[in-house]
Design a protein around this motif. Structure first.
Motif: not given
Length: 753
Positions: A279-296, A298-303
Motif C-alpha cells: 500500500m505504501t508503494q502504491l500511494v507513493d506511486d499515486g494510486a488511490r488504494t483500498i486495503g482489506f483486512t479480516r479484523s478491525r 488489523a485495519a487500524e494497524l494497516l493504516a
C-alpha cells in the motif's frame, strides 16, 4: 494507473520477484447499452438521464423485464455491475404508475440502507417517499414513516423485531407492496442465512394475510448456487440472471506470498507487514488504494503502518481506517471522502466489501484470502471502474488455505464461485420462529407446512407440551409467558443466548450463543466487540449475562478446552480409499478448563489460568472418517505417532474446508481420537459449530475427495519440517497444538486419497 509498470518496478529486486507467484490478466469488457423499455414513465427516464444513465446493460434489461412481468428474480453478478438499478427502477416505476404502491428494501447492514436511500433520493422523484427504518431511527419518527413512506429501507433484524412483531400497524403498507428487495443475498449464508430464511417466510405469510402479492427481487454477488439460495431463503421459485454484462477496464490480479524468514519452521513474514509495504508503494506511486483486512484491529494497524511508510506528508494525512465501531456519521464522512477523491488510501474490514458507493479506486490490496471467492471478487472489484485499468493484489497469510491457493491459482480464477449454504429445516433455527409466527397471528396447519416446510407438526406438538403453544379452533396460538421475538437473536446460532453488558453503565453491547460464550466470555477473557477490547469481569451462568469493562491490554486470550463427541445418527456413508467416510448427527460436549494470555506482538504465552466452567453440549452435524488398522500399517505410522498424525490431519483439513464450503475455520470444530467408542476405530471428526448444523460439513462430505486431496497437497508442499501455521498448527486449538505430527498426517492422508 499502469498496473503492469507498477509490478515491474516492484519486482525489479529478485527477492521481491520471488514473492509474486502469479498474475492473472483480466481483459476489459465493453458491452452494448440497450434502450430503456418504451413504456417506462418518461419522468423516470429523464431523471435517470440527469444522473448519466441513458440505457441498460443486457443483464439489467433482463432483470427489469422479469420484475415488470411479475416474476421473482435473483441477479447474481459482480461488484459494480449495476444490480441495484434494476430494483430502483422497478420501485420508482410502481410509485409513479400506482400512487399507493409501496416497496420494501432489505439490506444486511445499516450503512447499505442509507447508501441506497441517497441513491433513491438522487432521482428527485417526489412520488417516491423513502425512509430508513432501523434501530437508529428515532422513536418519534417511526409513526410518521409508517404513515407516509411508500419505500422503507431496513434490515432483517428490524424486520424480525419490529415490523413483523407489530405488523398490524403495517397492514396497509403490506397490502400495497409492489416489490420486496433482498440485497447482498450472498451474505445470508450459514446459520444467519437460515435465520433470515425463517424471517422471510414469516414476512410472506403476513403479506398474504393482509392481501399483498409483491414481486421478489434478490441481488447477490457471483455465487455457485444463486437459484438454490434464493429459493431456500424465500421458499419461492426464482428466475436466475447470472450473466454479467457490465463494463469494466482491464485488471491485473496478482498473488503475493510473503518471503520465508525462518527456514527451520517455515514461518513467513506477516501478511499485514507485506500489505502495508505494498500500500505504501502504491500511494507513493499515486494510486488511490483500498486495503482489506479480516479484523478491525488489523485495519487500524494497516493504516498506521502505511502512514508511517508514505513519503509525502500531505498524502499521509489522507489515509484513513474504515470499520464497524465508528460512529455512523464518521463512516459516512469517510465514504463521501472516498467517493469525492479526497482520500488516497483507506484500510477497511469487509464493511466496505458490500455495495456502498465509494467511487473509483486504482488498486485493492487484500490482506489474506477473505474466505470465499465471492468475497475476494467483491473486494478486488472495489478497484477499477468502466474503462480504467486497475490492480488487485492478494497477500497470502501463513495458513493452510492461503498457502494452498498461492500454489493453485486455478482454484481462484478458473473454478466457479462456492455455493452459499443454508438449512431452513434446522429445528434449532426453525422452531423458535414458529412461536414468533403464532404470536404474530394464530397459525394454521396449512400455513405451517406451506411457509415452514414439512415435518413441522412435531415441533408444534413439542411446543404445546412445553406450555408455549396451544391449539384452539384449528389454529396454533403462542401462550408463552413473554413475547418470543426478543428471545430469538437472528445473528446467533440458536439455543441459550448470553447478553454482553458493560459493567459500569449497564449498556447492552451484544449477545452470544451459549456454546461460544464459554470460550470467548469466560472470566478473564479479552473480548473484541466492534474493534474495541473489553476484559470480562464475570459470567453469570444463571442470568446468562457477561459483565465486561473497557480495556486496552497488550495481550489476547485463547481458551483451553476438552472436547468429546458421540455419534447420534449416521445419515450417509461411503468408502474413501481404505477409509470409510460418514456424515450424520453428533453430540459434542465441550468444557472450557482454562485459558492462556498471549502477547499480540509475538504470540508469546505470558500467563495461564484455570476457569471452573461446566460442560456445554452441542447437537450438530459432522463429517467423520474412520481409519482401519491396515490403513495405518500401510502408512507406516506407529502407535506413538498416531495421535499427532490424526490431530495434524484434522487441523489441516479444517483449514482447507473453506475451499469447498462457504465458511470460516471458526465456524467449524474438530476432534480426533486413536480409538473412538462409537466406531471402534481411529476416527477424525469435523463438525459444524452451530446447533443443528449449518450445512458446512454436509458440503464437505459431498466434496470430500477434492477437500482431502487439497489437504494432502498442503501437507506435502509446506516447506516447514515439523509443522507450522501454514499446515498443521491451528490458532484455535484448545489443546495448545499438542500433539502434532506433520509427517504422520501426510502419510495417513496419502493412504486415504
Amino acid at each position: 494507473m499502469q498496473p503492469q509498470a507498477f509490478l515491474d518496478r516492484l519486482t525489479a529486486d529478485p527477492a521481491a520477484a520471488d514473492c509474486l507467484v502469479h498474475v492473472r490478466d483480466l481483459p476489459a469488457n465493453t458491452p452494448a447499452v440497450l434502450p430503456f423499455p418504451e413504456d417506462l414513465p418518461e419522468l423516470l427516464v429523464s431523471r435517470l438521464g440527469l444522473l448519466g444513465i441513458t440505457g441498460l446493460y443486457p443483464h439489467q434489461a433482463a432483470g427489469l423485464e422479469a420484475v415488470r412481468a411479475g416474476r421473482d428474480v435473483v441477479l447474481a453478478t459482480g461488484t459494480a455491475s449495476g444490480k441495484s438499478l434494476v430494483y430502483q427502477v422497478a420501485a420508482a416505476e410502481a410509485a409513479l404508475t400506482t400512487p399507493k404502491a409501496t416497496a420494501l428494501f432489505l439490506f444486511p447492514t445499516k450503512a447499505l440502507a442509507r447508501d441506497q436511500l441517497r441513491a433513491m433520493r438522487a432521482l428527485k422523484l417526489p412520488q417516491v417517499r423513502a425512509a430508513v427504518y432501523d434501530g437508529d431511527t428515532p422513536q418519534g419518527e417511526r409513526p410518521l414513516i409508517r404513515k407516509n413512506a411508500n419505500l422503507v429501507l431496513t434490515n432483517p433484524d428490524m424486520l424480525h423485531l419490529s415490523l413483523l412483531a407489530d405488523h398490524a400497524r403495517w397492514a396497509d403498507f403490506l397490502f400495497r407492496l409492489s416489490v420486496v428487495v433482498i440485497d447482498e443475498a450472498h451474505v445470508l449464508r450459514g446459520v444467519f442465512g437460515s435465520q433470515v430464511a425463517m424471517v422471510l417466510r414469516r414476512l410472506r405469510r403476513l403479506i398474504a394475510l393482509h392481501g399483498g402479492d409483491p414481486r421478489w427481487c434478490l441481488a447477490s454477488a457471483t455465487i455457485g448456487n444463486p437459484g438454490e439460495l434464493a429459493t431456500r431463503l424465500t421458499g419461492l421459485d426464482v428466475e436466475v440472471i447470472a450473466s454479467d454484462d457490465a463494463p469494466r477496464g482491464r485488471k491485473l490480479f496478482a498473488l503475493w506470498n510473503p518471503p520465508i524468514i525462518d527456514d527451520e519452521t517455515g514461518a513467513r513474514r506477516s501478511a499485514l507487514t507485506e500489505a502495508s509495504m505494498l500500500m505504501t508503494q502504491l500511494v507513493d506511486d499515486g494510486a488511490r488504494t483500498i486495503g482489506f483486512t479480516r479484523s478491525r484491529r488489523a485495519a487500524e494497524l494497516l493504516a498506521d503502518f502505511t502512514r508511517r511508510g508514505v513519503h509525502d506528508a500531505q498524502a499521509r494525512a489522507k489515509i484513513r481506517t474504515y470499520r464497524a465501531g465508528y460512529l455512523a456519521e464518521d463512516r459516512r464522512a469517510i465514504e463521501r471522502q472516498l467517493a469525492d477523491g479526497d482520500l488516497v488510501a483507506v484500510a477497511a474490514t469487509n464493511a466496505l466489501e458490500l455495495g456502498i458507493d465509494i467511487g473509483s479506486l486504482d488498486a485493492a490490496v487484500l490482506t489474506g484470502y477473505p474466505g470465499t471467492r465471492a468475497s475476494m471478487w467483491q473486494q478486488a472489484g472495489r478497484a477499477g471502474r468502466r474503462a480504467d485499468e486497475s490492480l488487485a493484489m492478494l497477500v497470502a497469510q501463513d495458513d493452510p488455505l492461503d498457502q494452498y491457493l498461492t500454489q493453485h491459482p486455478d482454484e481462484l480464477f478458473d473454478l466457479p464461485a462456492e455455493a452459499a449454504v443454508i438449512d431452513p429445516t434446522n429445528p434449532y433455527v426453525r422452531d423458535p420462529h414458529l412461536r414468533c409466527a403464532a404470536r404474530e397471528h394464530p397459525l394454521t396447519d396449512e400455513e405451517a407446512e406451506r411457509f415452514f416446510g414439512p415435518d413441522v407438526e412435531t415441533a408444534l406438538v413439542a411446543g404445546a407440551e412445553a406450555g408455549l403453544l396451544k391449539r384452539r379452533a384449528n389454529r396454533w396460538h403462542d401462550v408463552g409467558p413473554t413475547p418470543p421475538h426478543r428471545d430469538v437473536d437472528i445473528r446467533a446460532g440458536g439455543g441459550n443466548v448470553y447478553r454482553i453488558v458493560l459493567a459500569d453503565t449497564g449498556e447492552l453491547l451484544g449477545t452470544s450463543d451459549e456454546h461460544r460464550a464459554f470460550a470467548t466470555l469466560h472470566p478473564g477473557a479479552v473480548y473484541l466487540h466492534q474493534g474495541e477490547q473489553y476484559l470480562v469481569q464475570g459470567l453469570d451462568l444463571v442470568a446468562r449475562v457477561a459483565l465486561v469493562e473497557s480495556a486496552d491490554p497488550d495481550f489476547y486470550t485463547q481458551a483451553r478446552d476438552v472436547t468429546d463427541i458421540a455419534i447420534v445418527n449416521q445419515i450417509d456413508h461411503r468408502s474413501l480409499g481404505q477409509a470409510e467416510l460418514c456424515f450424520g448427527d453428533v453430540e459434542v460436549t465441550n468444557q472450557v478448563v482454562g485459558f492462556v494470555r498471549k502477547l499480540v506482538s509475538t504470540n508469546e504465552i505470558v500467563g495461564e489460568q484455570t476457569v471452573p466452567l461446566p460442560p456445554v453440549t452441542l447437537r450438530t452435524r459432522a463429517v467423520w472418517w474412520t481409519l482401519p488398522g491396515r490403513l495405518i500399517d500401510a502408512a507406516g505410522v506407529s502407535t506413538r505417532e498416531l495421535a499427532g498424525g490424526i490431530h495434524g490431519a484434522e487441523h489441516c483439513a479444517i483449514g482447507l474446508l473453506p475451499l469447498v464450503a462457504t465458511c470460516d475455520r471458526w465456524d467449524i470444530g474438530g476432534v480426533s481420537t486413536p480409538l473412538h467408542t462409537d466406531t471402534g476405530l481411529t476416527t477424525i471428526f469435523v463438525y459444524d459449530g452451530y446447533p443443528g448444523g449449518a450445512g458446512i460439513t454436509e458440503r464437505g462430505y459431498r466434496a470430500a475427495e477434492r477437500w482431502l486431496r487439497a489437504t494432502l497437497e498442503r501437507l506435502r508442499d509446506c516447506p516447514c519440517r515439523e509443522g507450522c501455521p501454514s499446515c498443521v498448527v491451528s490458532p484455535k486449538c484448545g489443546n495448545g497444538n499438542e500433539p502434532l505430527d506433520k509427517a504422520a498426517a501426510g502419510a495417513l492422508l496419502g493412504q486415504i486419497v
